[in-house]
Scaffold this active site. Structure first.
Site, PDB file in Angstrom:
ATOM      1  CG  HIS A  73      -2.079   0.968   1.048  1.00  0.00           C
ATOM      2  ND1 HIS A  73      -1.921   2.326   0.910  1.00  0.00           N
ATOM      3  CD2 HIS A  73      -3.410   0.731   0.943  1.00  0.00           C
ATOM      4  CE1 HIS A  73      -3.110   2.893   0.752  1.00  0.00           C
ATOM      5  NE2 HIS A  73      -4.029   1.942   0.759  1.00  0.00           N
ATOM      6  CG  ASP A  93      -7.792  -4.423  -0.992  1.00  0.00           C
ATOM      7  OD1 ASP A  93      -8.961  -4.037  -0.877  1.00  0.00           O
ATOM      8  OD2 ASP A  93      -6.882  -3.724  -1.463  1.00  0.00           O
TER       9      ASP A  93
END
Length: 341
Positions: free
Chosen positions: A241, A289
């Protein structure tokens, strides 16, 4: 030319492009108006209280009150939500009122209705009726997916919704703001947001993760699959990320909750084996996620459920961004840098 390059970079994880008082991204995760989302999730905060906090509402307000909505059986949850938004919009007499109070009144009724639409798509009218009568959004989601709403399960879902509630100018929230800046009503803003979230690079990431997990199949195969994919230069969905170079703190919160409710499930063991294999291979750290995928696996559910948890949780943030953008009062209209002939 220099200004154009800076502007273009700002749209790709670059410098901030507008002011917001909703969420700050820090190394320990998102902070909602001065409140750590990860800490709130670990301490057992309920989704409704976090939504009210994002909306700057300090007195407890009743949620729900809307009728359960029938949608076709078998729809993916994200499609059920999209359909429900359109159907409910045409029945809402106050949808074009842009002021704060009607917007929040609609939101408190609408979010539970979206969950009941998911329940109808998953299990029919009776399940939707039971979800509509649940005590909380988290309990309603458990019912929607046919999971017994035990206390620990509801807490895990609440924690998931809490860390999902907002994440600054993510694609779907930015889309909601653009729509709000153009004067669109709340239903239209959320419809635009859910359409954006449905994409495979946003809310649809769990489906891509599921493909990798299916390829692994058994925990002992994780290392071989990781070596193969990384060796071929393939991206590993659910890892990395840009805003958290040291690792996404939301993943740790979600993994803790997944272990608490489904620690013995083989599907969760495969997720954990993948994380371990990536770490041994020197790969990127897991992100949010993969965390929602772990929660879905712990509940015995698939990737569509992970996307639904994301969408329902993020709806609180979408509402907050719609309100803030309306208060800002300007049209969001970026310029393009012409590079043609």
């Amino acid at each position: 030319a220099g200004h154009g390059a800076v502007a273009a970079g700002a749209l790709r994880w670059g410098e901030p492009v507008l002011d917001s008082a909703i969420t700050a991204i820090r190394s320990d995760g998102p902070w909602y108006r001065g409140l750590s989302a990860c800490r709130a999730a670990r301490e057992g905060a309920c989704f409704e209280s976090i939504a009210e906090h994002l909306w700057e509402e300090h007195d407890a307000q009743p949620w729900g009150g809307g009728s359960a909505l029938a949608v076709p059986r078998g729809l993916r949850p994200v499609d059920a939500i999209a359909m429900a938004l359109v159907r409910l919009a045409v029945k809402e007499p106050d949808r074009h009122l842009p002021t704060r109070e009607p917007t929040l009144r609609i939101a408190r009724r609408l979010i539970p209705q979206l969950v009941s639409a998911v329940a109808h798509a998953q299990g029919g009218r009776e399940r939707a009726r039971r979800a509509a009568g649940a005590k909380s959004v988290a309990e309603a989601l458990a019912i929607a997916f046919g999971v017994t709403p035990r206390r620990r399960v509801v807490r895990a879902i609440d924690a998931t919704l809490v860390v999902s509630a907002d994440h600054e100018l993510n694609p779907s929230s930015f889309t909601a703001r653009v729509s709000a800046s153009a004067g669109a009503d709340l239903y239209a803003c959320l419809s635009a947001a859910i359409a954006t979230l449905s994409g495979p690079r946003h809310g649809g990431v769990p489906e891509r993760i599921a493909t990798v997990l299916d390829q692994i199949g058994r925990p002992e195969r994780a290392a071989a699959v990781v070596r193969e994919r990384l060796g071929q230069g393939e991206a590993m969905p659910g890892f990395n990320h840009p805003l958290y170079p040291s690792g996404d703190p939301r993943f740790e919160v979600l993994l803790e909750q997944a272990r608490a409710i489904g620690g013995r499930r083989r599907s969760l063991a495969v997720v954990e084996a993948l994380v371990g294999a990536m770490d041994l291979a020197g790969g990127a750290a897991p992100n949010y996620d993969l965390g929602t995928t772990a929660i879905a696996a712990a509940l015995g559910l698939g990737p569509h459920a992970a996307t639904a948890l994301f969408a329902i949780g993020r709806s609180a943030g979408w509402v907050a961004h719609v309100i803030e953008q309306r208060q800002a009062g300007f049209l969001l209209r970026p310029r393009a840098r012409y590079v043609g002939v």
